[in-house]
Design a protein around this motif. Structure first.
Motif, mmCIF file in Angstrom:
data_model
loop_
_atom_site.group_PDB
_atom_site.id
_atom_site.type_symbol
_atom_site.label_atom_id
_atom_site.label_comp_id
_atom_site.label_asym_id
_atom_site.label_seq_id
_atom_site.Cartn_x
_atom_site.Cartn_y
_atom_site.Cartn_z
ATOM 1 N N TRP A 108 0.835 -1.207 0.000
ATOM 2 C CA TRP A 108 0.000 0.000 0.000
ATOM 3 C C TRP A 108 0.869 1.258 0.000
ATOM 4 N N LEU A 109 1.950 1.243 0.779
ATOM 5 C CA LEU A 109 2.822 2.417 0.845
ATOM 6 C C LEU A 109 3.468 2.743 -0.496
ATOM 7 N N PHE A 110 3.832 1.713 -1.250
ATOM 8 C CA PHE A 110 4.581 1.938 -2.476
ATOM 9 C C PHE A 110 3.725 1.947 -3.739
ATOM 10 N N ILE A 111 2.478 1.503 -3.668
ATOM 11 C CA ILE A 111 1.650 1.419 -4.872
ATOM 12 C C ILE A 111 0.589 2.515 -4.923
ATOM 13 N N VAL A 112 -0.054 2.799 -3.805
ATOM 14 C CA VAL A 112 -1.189 3.724 -3.787
ATOM 15 C C VAL A 112 -0.689 5.163 -3.865
ATOM 16 N N ASP A 113 -1.416 5.972 -4.620
ATOM 17 C CA ASP A 113 -1.115 7.401 -4.735
ATOM 18 C C ASP A 113 -2.154 8.209 -3.967
ATOM 19 N N VAL A 114 -1.695 9.339 -3.400
ATOM 20 C CA VAL A 114 -2.617 10.287 -2.775
ATOM 21 C C VAL A 114 -2.638 11.540 -3.629
ATOM 22 N N GLN A 115 -3.775 12.192 -3.626
ATOM 23 C CA GLN A 115 -3.921 13.405 -4.428
ATOM 24 C C GLN A 115 -3.473 14.619 -3.618
ATOM 25 N N THR A 116 -2.538 15.381 -4.147
ATOM 26 C CA THR A 116 -2.073 16.604 -3.494
ATOM 27 C C THR A 116 -2.279 17.764 -4.455
ATOM 28 N N ALA A 117 -1.911 18.960 -3.998
ATOM 29 C CA ALA A 117 -2.040 20.138 -4.857
ATOM 30 C C ALA A 117 -1.117 20.032 -6.069
ATOM 31 N N ASP A 118 -0.002 19.328 -5.932
ATOM 32 C CA ASP A 118 0.945 19.150 -7.040
ATOM 33 C C ASP A 118 0.610 17.950 -7.906
ATOM 34 N N GLY A 119 -0.428 17.220 -7.588
ATOM 35 C CA GLY A 119 -0.801 16.029 -8.347
ATOM 36 C C GLY A 119 -0.645 14.783 -7.497
ATOM 37 N N PRO A 120 -0.783 13.636 -8.115
ATOM 38 C CA PRO A 120 -0.691 12.383 -7.352
ATOM 39 C C PRO A 120 0.742 12.103 -6.880
ATOM 40 N N VAL A 121 0.845 11.637 -5.640
ATOM 41 C CA VAL A 121 2.139 11.316 -5.030
ATOM 42 C C VAL A 121 1.984 9.977 -4.319
ATOM 43 N N ARG A 122 3.016 9.147 -4.394
ATOM 44 C CA ARG A 122 2.959 7.875 -3.672
ATOM 45 C C ARG A 122 2.847 8.153 -2.172
ATOM 46 N N VAL A 123 2.175 7.251 -1.456
ATOM 47 C CA VAL A 123 1.930 7.421 -0.021
ATOM 48 C C VAL A 123 3.248 7.525 0.743
ATOM 49 N N ILE A 124 4.229 6.709 0.400
ATOM 50 C CA ILE A 124 5.500 6.735 1.115
ATOM 51 C C ILE A 124 6.195 8.089 0.950
ATOM 52 N N ASP A 125 6.150 8.654 -0.256
ATOM 53 C CA ASP A 125 6.758 9.972 -0.473
ATOM 54 C C ASP A 125 5.996 11.046 0.292
ATOM 55 N N PHE A 126 4.676 10.929 0.320
ATOM 56 C CA PHE A 126 3.856 11.892 1.037
ATOM 57 C C PHE A 126 4.158 11.855 2.541
ATOM 58 N N LEU A 127 4.293 10.636 3.088
ATOM 59 C CA LEU A 127 4.570 10.513 4.521
ATOM 60 C C LEU A 127 5.975 10.980 4.869
ATOM 61 N N LEU A 128 6.950 10.681 4.017
ATOM 62 C CA LEU A 128 8.321 11.093 4.293
ATOM 63 C C LEU A 128 8.513 12.602 4.169
ATOM 64 N N SER A 129 7.707 13.261 3.369
ATOM 65 C CA SER A 129 7.819 14.707 3.232
ATOM 66 C C SER A 129 7.070 15.424 4.357
ATOM 67 N N GLY A 130 6.421 14.699 5.227
ATOM 68 C CA GLY A 130 5.675 15.302 6.330
ATOM 69 C C GLY A 130 4.330 15.818 5.907
ATOM 70 N N GLY A 131 3.822 15.405 4.770
ATOM 71 C CA GLY A 131 2.521 15.843 4.294
ATOM 72 C C GLY A 131 2.531 17.251 3.723
ATOM 73 N N ARG A 132 3.701 17.742 3.325
ATOM 74 C CA ARG A 132 3.812 19.119 2.826
ATOM 75 C C ARG A 132 3.722 19.227 1.313
ATOM 76 N N GLU A 133 3.377 18.173 0.641
ATOM 77 C CA GLU A 133 3.334 18.250 -0.819
ATOM 78 C C GLU A 133 1.998 18.688 -1.307
#
Length: 71
Positions: A46-71
């Protein structure tokens, strides 16, 4: 009786009286272990496959969590 049987035969027979050693855990332990491994694999997938929608577009969950949710 000391001359009737060989020492090795008597030693082998006496070890059998203590029973056979079986290194096997109970079924519940195996089921729990398999369940934990399966849940861990699902979370990692789930961490590496699923994308979350951010203001910059879709981002993988792991990248979103590692950035502190600032994307």
């Amino acid at each position: 009786m000391s001359d009737l049987f060989r020492k090795e035969a008597l030693d082998h027979r006496s070890r059998a009286l203590f029973g056979e050693v079986v290194l096997r855990g109970p079924l519940g332990s195996w089921v729990l272990t398999i369940l934990v491994i399966a849940v861990t694999a699902l979370i990692l997938a789930w961490l590496f496959i699923v994308d979350v929608q951010t203001a910059d577009g879709p981002v993988r969950v792991i990248d979103f969590l590692l950035s502190g949710g600032r994307e």
